[in-house]
Scaffold this active site. Structure first.
Site, mmCIF file in Angstrom:
data_model
loop_
_atom_site.group_PDB
_atom_site.id
_atom_site.type_symbol
_atom_site.label_atom_id
_atom_site.label_comp_id
_atom_site.label_asym_id
_atom_site.label_seq_id
_atom_site.Cartn_x
_atom_site.Cartn_y
_atom_site.Cartn_z
ATOM 1 C CB THR A 113 -18.035 -10.976 -29.356
ATOM 2 O OG1 THR A 113 -17.399 -10.336 -28.605
ATOM 3 C CG2 THR A 113 -20.732 -10.186 -29.786
ATOM 4 C CB ALA A 114 -19.173 -16.178 -31.082
ATOM 5 C CG HIS A 152 -13.993 -15.329 -38.557
ATOM 6 N ND1 HIS A 152 -13.975 -16.143 -37.912
ATOM 7 C CD2 HIS A 152 -13.801 -14.315 -38.986
ATOM 8 C CE1 HIS A 152 -13.137 -15.819 -37.316
ATOM 9 N NE2 HIS A 152 -12.935 -14.669 -37.417
#
Length: 288
Positions: A113-114, A152
């Protein structure tokens, strides 16, 4: 008795709901669970595409490719509703928009998704650098790559400080997303279950997963040491327990977004990525 194969992602925020099941704190009724810890999200994406697991945690951007084979659990879609986990864009120096578009871009995989959000919100890059394992991308920043989409953020900033690396936060996927989406929730990851197990069993698993997630959220002191152990073994990194705790607290917010908001985010994400020619069309969002 049916055995459901679970591919658990070795990332603290995505892992914590499964730990009570892995540790026998919560027990499934009427089916067995077989666990495999998978180290990277791109490995997860490839496993679900090949149907090697019945349950796993792929990127939301994978769904168009697996929509005929998997249900999405409505109580297990990691969704950003603020900038706390909004995927910052990091570099080792200030960069203009044109420089970013010529940069060497570090992401965890082509199906994440990034990377999909980067293609949607920024578009161009000079060269794509794939670094699958969490925190290994830090070592590549400034050497192999110029720009990093930090999935993250809490663990990332901790590790950077520990290594004495200074970075510049040059943007955020969330900041750009909320502008084009009018503050629509931003979907990132999701728990899926194979349609081959049948809808009834899939719903029973969903209930069991919810019990496990809630147990973990109420008993973090029990769950975190096991989370740290699994992460250290899978990621080959010495993670601080307090950082894992903070990461889980952030992800608890993501995994408890109301279902109507989750659906709204998914609908916008799939609509706009199809319109821009980035992802294939989603015929129906199969939320259980």
């Amino acid at each position: 008795m049916v055995t459901i194969r679970v591919g658990a992602l070795a990332d603290s925020g995505d892992l914590y709901p499964f730990i009570p099941l892995m540790e026998g704190k919560v027990k499934p009724e009427g089916f067995n669970l077989e666990f495999e810890v998978i180290p990277t999200v791109q490995d997860i994406n490839e496993a679900v595409l090949k149907k090697e697991v019945d349950v796993s945690v792929p990127s939301v951007a994978m769904y168009p490719y697996i929509q005929d084979d998997y249900y999405i659990l409505s109580n297990a879609v990691a969704t950003a509703v603020d900038g706390i986990t909004g995927m910052p864009i990091l570099a080792i120096k200030e960069m203009s928009e044109d420089e970013i578009k010529r940069s060497r871009l570090i992401v965890h995989g082509p199906n994440t998704t990034a990377f999909t959000l980067y293609r949607l919100l920024i578009g161009k890059y000079g060269r794509l650098i794939i670094v699958r394992r969490v925190l290994d991308e830090i070592k590549a920043l400034g050497k192999e790559g110029d720009v990093l989409v930090a999935v993250h953020e809490i663990k990332m900033m901790y590790a950077l400080r520990k290594m004495g690396i200074s970075v510049v936060r040059i943007g955020s996927m969330w900041d750009m997303w909320k502008t084009i989406s009018n503050n629509t929730p931003m979907p990132m990851g999701m728990v899926v279950i194979s349609k081959e197990v049948g809808k009834d069993l899939a719903l029973r698993f969903k209930e069991t997963y919810e019990k496990s997630k809630k147990y973990a959220e109420k008993h973090l002191d029990e769950i975190i040491p096991k989370d740290v152990q699994i992460m250290r073994e899978a990621q080959k990194a010495d993670l601080d327990e307090e950082i894992v705790r903070k990461t889980i607290w952030a992800d608890i917010q993501e995994y408890n977004v109301p279902v109507d908001e989750i659906r709204r985010g998914l609908e916008f994400f799939f609509k706009i990525t199809e319109e821009k020619g980035i992802l294939p069309r989603v015929k129906n969002i199969d939320l259980l």
